[in-house]
Write a protein that holds these residues in place. Sequence first.
Motif, short mmCIF file in Angstrom:
data_model
loop_
_atom_site.label_atom_id
_atom_site.label_comp_id
_atom_site.label_asym_id
_atom_site.label_seq_id
_atom_site.Cartn_x
_atom_site.Cartn_y
_atom_site.Cartn_z
N ALA A 134 26.53 140.89 -47.68
CA ALA A 134 25.53 141.26 -48.44
C ALA A 134 24.15 140.23 -48.33
N ALA A 135 24.68 139.06 -48.54
CA ALA A 135 23.77 137.93 -48.51
C ALA A 135 23.20 137.74 -47.03
N TRP A 138 20.80 140.23 -46.13
CA TRP A 138 19.53 139.85 -46.45
C TRP A 138 18.67 138.73 -45.63
N VAL A 139 19.29 137.91 -45.40
CA VAL A 139 18.80 136.71 -44.69
C VAL A 139 18.34 137.43 -43.27
N ASN A 140 19.41 137.99 -42.54
CA ASN A 140 19.08 138.72 -41.40
C ASN A 140 17.55 139.39 -41.06
N GLY A 176 31.55 129.88 -44.02
CA GLY A 176 31.67 130.38 -42.58
C GLY A 176 31.61 132.01 -42.52
N GLY A 177 32.06 132.63 -43.62
CA GLY A 177 32.03 133.95 -43.58
C GLY A 177 30.77 134.32 -43.25
N PHE A 178 29.58 133.96 -44.50
CA PHE A 178 28.07 134.02 -44.25
C PHE A 178 27.55 133.90 -43.02
N ASP A 234 33.32 141.10 -49.68
CA ASP A 234 32.31 141.79 -49.41
C ASP A 234 32.39 143.04 -50.67
N ALA A 235 32.83 142.84 -51.61
CA ALA A 235 33.03 143.84 -52.63
C ALA A 235 31.65 143.86 -53.57
#
Length: 251
Positions: A134-135, A138-140, A176-178, A234-235
Motif C-alpha cells: 500500500a505504501a 502511494w509513493v508510485n 526491501g519489500g517496500f 500486505d494485510a
Amino acid sequence: MTSPYAQDGFRAGFDWGPVGAEVVGGAIGTIVAVVDVLSFTTAVTVAADLGIEVYPYRWRDETAVAYAKQYDAALAVGRSEAGPGEVSLSPVTIRQAHGIERLVLPSPNGSTIAQQLSDSGATVLAVSLRNRQAAADWVNQRLAEDPELKVVAIAAGERWKDGSLRPAVEDLWGAGGFLSALDTDSRSPEARAAAAAYDAVAEELPRLLHDCAGGRELTQYGFSQDVTIAAEVDASRSVPVLRDGKLIPST
C-alpha cells in the motif's frame, strides 16, 4: 561536494538508523519511509486501521506525559509494564484497545527516527510488512507525477546493550519489500540489496519472521502474537503519513 553517503543520482535509496536517516534521508529523501517491523511501524499500521492517530515520541522521555496531556492522547507504556486494558508498543494491545482516538507511542528506534525527521521537510511514512505494498502504491503515484521526486527507506534497526545499532533483518525485509514494489529501476546499490533481501525470503514469510533474532526475542518474552501481527504481509491498506507531529492515514 556531495556526500558519498547520500546515494545521490538515484530515485530510491536505503540506509539504517537515525544517522542514516539524517545523512541519506536529508540528502535524497523527499519521501522517507521509516521501517521498524518489530514493532513501531507495525503498531502504527494497526492503529491507523482503527482510525487512531499516532504521535511519535522519544523513548524514555519524562516529558511524554505532558505531551500526551497536551493532545488529550493516551500514552503507551512499556510492553512489560502494560496491565489489563493498557496500550503499549505491542500491536496486540492496540488492536484490543477501546475508545482511543489519539496515542503517543514512544519507541527507541522507529518512533525516535520519525520524530527526528518531523522538521526535516521530508514526507515521512510509517512502513511495515503489513502495508509495504500500500505504501509503495502511494509513493508510485507521486513518483509518476513528479519525475524529480526521490524516496529513501530507513530500516530502524535495534540496539545492542552498549547503545550501538544492531541491524535487524526484519527491518531489512520490510524496507526491501517496500523498495521492491516501487515502479522504478533507479535504485541505489543499497536499495537494490535491500529489495533482493526481501525477494529472497518473500515466499517463506511469516515463518522466517518468527525464526529471526527479533522474532525469537519477542517470543521469548511472551509476545509471539506481536510477531504474528507483524507477519501479516500486505494485510493493511493504511499509509500513515507524518503531518503536524502525528501519523495519520493518507489518501
